[in-house]
Write a protein that holds these residues in place. Structure first.
Motif, mmCIF file in Angstrom:
data_model
loop_
_atom_site.group_PDB
_atom_site.id
_atom_site.type_symbol
_atom_site.label_atom_id
_atom_site.label_comp_id
_atom_site.label_asym_id
_atom_site.label_seq_id
_atom_site.Cartn_x
_atom_site.Cartn_y
_atom_site.Cartn_z
ATOM 1 N N MET A 195 62.805 0.071 -8.287
ATOM 2 C CA MET A 195 62.367 0.684 -9.522
ATOM 3 C C MET A 195 61.878 2.122 -9.269
ATOM 4 N N LEU A 196 61.068 2.293 -8.232
ATOM 5 C CA LEU A 196 60.584 3.624 -7.897
ATOM 6 C C LEU A 196 61.761 4.540 -7.573
ATOM 7 N N ARG A 197 62.751 3.982 -6.904
ATOM 8 C CA ARG A 197 63.937 4.757 -6.554
ATOM 9 C C ARG A 197 64.662 5.268 -7.803
ATOM 10 N N SER A 198 64.717 4.459 -8.831
ATOM 11 C CA SER A 198 65.364 4.866 -10.079
ATOM 12 C C SER A 198 64.610 6.012 -10.744
ATOM 13 N N TYR A 199 63.289 5.938 -10.725
ATOM 14 C CA TYR A 199 62.493 7.016 -11.314
ATOM 15 C C TYR A 199 62.657 8.309 -10.523
ATOM 16 N N ILE A 200 62.709 8.195 -9.221
ATOM 17 C CA ILE A 200 62.917 9.391 -8.393
ATOM 18 C C ILE A 200 64.268 10.013 -8.711
ATOM 19 N N ARG A 201 65.274 9.183 -8.886
ATOM 20 C CA ARG A 201 66.596 9.698 -9.264
ATOM 21 C C ARG A 201 66.545 10.418 -10.607
ATOM 22 N N LEU A 202 65.861 9.834 -11.572
ATOM 23 C CA LEU A 202 65.743 10.452 -12.895
ATOM 24 C C LEU A 202 64.994 11.786 -12.808
#
Length: 171
Positions: free
Chosen positions: A1-8
């Protein structure tokens, strides 16, 4: 989940940076044109003199000034030569900024005049303009930044934490 936010976040950062590119190039182009017109105007009186006495040949006017015994004229020859070189440089910059979008971008990123580029940076105001050109630059930069950071993170992950193969069971 954190990885997705970092991507965004990376994508949004790339988007915000990308939409600045056309505005900055436009500001640089406007500064070049303003300096070019100013240099042209500064030489107008000399052009009239060259037209009247030397058939419009500015180089002959400069040579005449240099050949004079008067130190004032010799100094003016240096000043006039400098003005002519500046006008020529500004004309070349302006011509380069009349091409296609990618030619203009390449020119600003690689061959821009350092003084005018710095002047543009000093006066630039960040803005989000939603023209098709800005949106294209924004999306391209967003994808590029996201892809580069993702590739670096993946390469580091492989180097730091290599995957272990499961142990073979002897049956």
């Amino acid at each position: 989940m954190l990885r997705s936010y970092i991507r965004l976040i990376l994508f949004a950062l790339g988007l915000l940076v990308g939409v600045q590119v056309p505005g900055f190039m436009s500001d640089y182009s406007q500064r070049i044109e303003a300096h070019r017109l100013e240099a042209h105007q500064a030489l107008e009186g000399y052009r009239k003199t060259a037209g009247e006495f030397f058939g419009g040949d500015m180089d002959r006017l400069v040579a005449h000034y240099r050949a004079s015994d008067d130190p004032v004229f010799q100094s003016d020859a240096d000043s006039l030569g400098m003005l002519m070189r500046r006008e020529k440089m500004l004309d070349a910059q302006w011509q380069a900024l009349q091409g296609r979008w990618y030619e203009r971008a390449w020119h600003v990123f690689t061959k821009a005049n350092p003084q005018i580029l710095d002047e543009t940076w000093q006066g630039y105001r960040y803005q989000v303009v939603l023209t098709p050109e800005c949106m294209g630059w924004g999306l391209a930069c967003a994808f590029l930044l996201s892809w580069i950071i993702e590739a670096i993170a993946l390469a580091l992950a492989v180097l730091i934490m290599p995957r272990r193969r499961p142990a073979r069971r002897l049956v």
